[in-house]
Design a protein around this motif. Structure first.
Motif, PDB file in Angstrom:
ATOM      1  N   MET A  44       0.839  -1.195   0.000  1.00  0.00           N
ATOM      2  CA  MET A  44       0.000   0.000   0.000  1.00  0.00           C
ATOM      3  C   MET A  44       0.878   1.251   0.000  1.00  0.00           C
ATOM      4  SD  MET A  44      -2.942  -1.233   2.678  1.00  0.00           S
ATOM      5  CE  MET A  44      -3.605   0.383   2.927  1.00  0.00           C
ATOM      6  N   LEU A  45       1.925   1.245   0.809  1.00  0.00           N
ATOM      7  CA  LEU A  45       2.858   2.369   0.856  1.00  0.00           C
ATOM      8  C   LEU A  45       3.553   2.546  -0.487  1.00  0.00           C
ATOM      9  CD1 LEU A  45       4.535   4.460   2.574  1.00  0.00           C
ATOM     10  CD2 LEU A  45       6.170   2.605   2.845  1.00  0.00           C
ATOM     11  N   HIS A  46       3.986   1.446  -1.082  1.00  0.00           N
ATOM     12  CA  HIS A  46       4.666   1.511  -2.379  1.00  0.00           C
ATOM     13  C   HIS A  46       3.769   2.153  -3.438  1.00  0.00           C
ATOM     14  CE1 HIS A  46       7.031   0.389  -5.862  1.00  0.00           C
ATOM     15  NE2 HIS A  46       5.961  -0.194  -6.373  1.00  0.00           N
ATOM     16  N   MET A  47       2.506   1.775  -3.452  1.00  0.00           N
ATOM     17  CA  MET A  47       1.598   2.332  -4.450  1.00  0.00           C
ATOM     18  C   MET A  47       1.322   3.818  -4.206  1.00  0.00           C
ATOM     19  SD  MET A  47       1.196  -0.058  -6.554  1.00  0.00           S
ATOM     20  CE  MET A  47      -0.063   0.623  -7.604  1.00  0.00           C
ATOM     21  N   ASN A  48       1.508   4.285  -2.985  1.00  0.00           N
ATOM     22  CA  ASN A  48       1.236   5.688  -2.672  1.00  0.00           C
ATOM     23  C   ASN A  48       2.471   6.575  -2.775  1.00  0.00           C
ATOM     24  OD1 ASN A  48      -1.643   6.159  -1.903  1.00  0.00           O
ATOM     25  ND2 ASN A  48      -1.204   4.311  -0.755  1.00  0.00           N
ATOM     26  N   LEU A  49       3.597   6.022  -3.218  1.00  0.00           N
ATOM     27  CA  LEU A  49       4.783   6.857  -3.391  1.00  0.00           C
ATOM     28  C   LEU A  49       4.583   7.911  -4.474  1.00  0.00           C
ATOM     29  CD1 LEU A  49       7.740   4.346  -3.008  1.00  0.00           C
ATOM     30  CD2 LEU A  49       7.098   6.193  -1.474  1.00  0.00           C
ATOM     31  N   TRP A  87       0.343 -17.170  -0.419  1.00  0.00           N
ATOM     32  CA  TRP A  87      -0.237 -16.248   0.571  1.00  0.00           C
ATOM     33  C   TRP A  87       0.455 -14.889   0.516  1.00  0.00           C
ATOM     34  CZ3 TRP A  87      -4.629 -18.092   1.450  1.00  0.00           C
ATOM     35  CH2 TRP A  87      -4.840 -19.442   1.661  1.00  0.00           C
ATOM     36  N   VAL A  88       1.766 -14.893   0.336  1.00  0.00           N
ATOM     37  CA  VAL A  88       2.499 -13.627   0.218  1.00  0.00           C
ATOM     38  C   VAL A  88       2.092 -12.917  -1.074  1.00  0.00           C
ATOM     39  CG1 VAL A  88       4.786 -12.581   0.027  1.00  0.00           C
ATOM     40  CG2 VAL A  88       4.427 -14.464   1.610  1.00  0.00           C
ATOM     41  N   ASN A  89       1.957 -13.670  -2.155  1.00  0.00           N
ATOM     42  CA  ASN A  89       1.516 -13.069  -3.424  1.00  0.00           C
ATOM     43  C   ASN A  89       0.118 -12.478  -3.294  1.00  0.00           C
ATOM     44  OD1 ASN A  89       3.919 -13.824  -4.549  1.00  0.00           O
ATOM     45  ND2 ASN A  89       3.084 -15.504  -5.734  1.00  0.00           N
ATOM     46  N   LEU A  90      -0.752 -13.159  -2.580  1.00  0.00           N
ATOM     47  CA  LEU A  90      -2.094 -12.639  -2.349  1.00  0.00           C
ATOM     48  C   LEU A  90      -2.044 -11.350  -1.524  1.00  0.00           C
ATOM     49  CD1 LEU A  90      -5.012 -13.387  -3.006  1.00  0.00           C
ATOM     50  CD2 LEU A  90      -5.110 -14.589  -0.829  1.00  0.00           C
ATOM     51  N   ALA A  91      -1.157 -11.296  -0.524  1.00  0.00           N
ATOM     52  CA  ALA A  91      -0.993 -10.075   0.278  1.00  0.00           C
ATOM     53  C   ALA A  91      -0.470  -8.930  -0.594  1.00  0.00           C
ATOM     54  CB  ALA A  91      -0.053 -10.331   1.453  1.00  0.00           C
ATOM     55  N   VAL A  92       0.446  -9.227  -1.523  1.00  0.00           N
ATOM     56  CA  VAL A  92       0.963  -8.209  -2.434  1.00  0.00           C
ATOM     57  C   VAL A  92      -0.159  -7.680  -3.328  1.00  0.00           C
ATOM     58  CG1 VAL A  92       2.468  -7.830  -4.432  1.00  0.00           C
ATOM     59  CG2 VAL A  92       3.346  -9.011  -2.430  1.00  0.00           C
ATOM     60  N   ILE A  93      -0.977  -8.584  -3.848  1.00  0.00           N
ATOM     61  CA  ILE A  93      -2.075  -8.178  -4.736  1.00  0.00           C
ATOM     62  C   ILE A  93      -3.091  -7.330  -3.987  1.00  0.00           C
ATOM     63  CG2 ILE A  93      -4.060  -9.057  -6.042  1.00  0.00           C
ATOM     64  CD1 ILE A  93      -2.231 -11.460  -6.788  1.00  0.00           C
ATOM     65  N   ILE A  94      -3.497  -7.763  -2.800  1.00  0.00           N
ATOM     66  CA  ILE A  94      -4.488  -7.016  -2.015  1.00  0.00           C
ATOM     67  C   ILE A  94      -3.933  -5.649  -1.609  1.00  0.00           C
ATOM     68  CG2 ILE A  94      -5.749  -6.969   0.172  1.00  0.00           C
ATOM     69  CD1 ILE A  94      -6.024 -10.035  -0.125  1.00  0.00           C
ATOM     70  N   GLY A  95      -2.694  -5.625  -1.105  1.00  0.00           N
ATOM     71  CA  GLY A  95      -2.087  -4.356  -0.695  1.00  0.00           C
ATOM     72  C   GLY A  95      -1.914  -3.395  -1.854  1.00  0.00           C
ATOM     73  N   THR A  97      -3.682  -3.342  -4.634  1.00  0.00           N
ATOM     74  CA  THR A  97      -5.003  -2.899  -5.083  1.00  0.00           C
ATOM     75  C   THR A  97      -5.556  -1.808  -4.179  1.00  0.00           C
ATOM     76  OG1 THR A  97      -5.429  -5.096  -5.995  1.00  0.00           O
ATOM     77  CG2 THR A  97      -7.334  -3.675  -5.616  1.00  0.00           C
ATOM     78  N   ILE A  98      -5.473  -2.019  -2.878  1.00  0.00           N
ATOM     79  CA  ILE A  98      -5.947  -0.999  -1.928  1.00  0.00           C
ATOM     80  C   ILE A  98      -5.116   0.271  -2.061  1.00  0.00           C
ATOM     81  CG2 ILE A  98      -6.199  -0.429   0.520  1.00  0.00           C
ATOM     82  CD1 ILE A  98      -6.806  -3.421   0.987  1.00  0.00           C
ATOM     83  N   GLY A  99      -3.791   0.113  -2.154  1.00  0.00           N
ATOM     84  CA  GLY A  99      -2.911   1.272  -2.292  1.00  0.00           C
ATOM     85  C   GLY A  99      -3.171   2.054  -3.565  1.00  0.00           C
ATOM     86  N   GLU A 104      -5.129   6.809  -6.304  1.00  0.00           N
ATOM     87  CA  GLU A 104      -5.936   7.436  -7.352  1.00  0.00           C
ATOM     88  C   GLU A 104      -6.858   8.501  -6.775  1.00  0.00           C
ATOM     89  OE1 GLU A 104      -6.409   7.407 -10.844  1.00  0.00           O
ATOM     90  OE2 GLU A 104      -4.367   6.719 -10.555  1.00  0.00           O
ATOM     91  N   SER A 105      -7.494   8.215  -5.642  1.00  0.00           N
ATOM     92  CA  SER A 105      -8.395   9.207  -5.057  1.00  0.00           C
ATOM     93  C   SER A 105      -7.614  10.416  -4.556  1.00  0.00           C
ATOM     94  CB  SER A 105      -9.236   8.585  -3.945  1.00  0.00           C
ATOM     95  OG  SER A 105      -8.417   8.132  -2.894  1.00  0.00           O
ATOM     96  N   TRP A 106      -6.440  10.194  -3.934  1.00  0.00           N
ATOM     97  CA  TRP A 106      -5.635  11.323  -3.460  1.00  0.00           C
ATOM     98  C   TRP A 106      -5.107  12.160  -4.608  1.00  0.00           C
ATOM     99  CZ3 TRP A 106      -2.187   8.786   0.843  1.00  0.00           C
ATOM    100  CH2 TRP A 106      -2.971   8.598   1.983  1.00  0.00           C
TER     101      TRP A 106
END
Length: 125
Positions: A44-49, A87-95, A97-99, A104-106
């Motif tokens: 999530m942090l990475h996507m918000n950089l 499970w780690v790949n799923l966490a990467v995908i979810i994080g 996507t949320i990020g 995008e909204s910010w």
């Protein structure tokens, strides 16, 4: 008979997250779940950089430092995916996507706030 030495995604608890020191064994389910949560928040942090880049001053040195941090962060996300743990790949995908949704909204809010009104502004100069 052909032997397939290709990459296979597995769904086990024992995992080396990026470095050998960041690993879990089969009896550390809680620690593995916590690690997956950290991975999710990191993505999530990475996507918000990108949003951070919008508020930084426009300067060559700042841009170079931002690109360096962004590239290193991208390499870290790639290393997380290359654990080949489902499970780690799923966490990467979810994080991610949320990020991305947050980013995008910010960025839309930031662009609307910094946009000149149509037809110009009599007080802008």
């Amino acid at each position: 008979m052909a032997i397939n030495n290709g990459m296979v995604v597995h769904f086990r608890v024992n995992c080396e997250f990026v470095f050998k020191g960041w690993s879990t064994t089969a009896d550390e389910t809680g620690l593995f779940f916590f690690g997956c949560l950290i991975v999710m928040f990191y993505c999530m942090l990475h996507m918000n950089l990108y949003t951070v880049k919008l508020i930084l001053p426009k300067n060559l040195i700042v841009d170079i430092c931002w690109y360096l941090v962004y590239a290193l962060s991208g390499i870290m996300v790639m290393q997380l995916i290359m654990t080949m743990n489902g499970w780690v790949n799923l966490a990467v995908i979810i994080g991610s996507t949320i990020g991305y949704s947050i980013q995008e909204s910010w960025s839309q809010i930031y662009e609307k706030e910094n946009q000149a009104p149509p037809g110009g502004c009599e007080f802008c100069n």
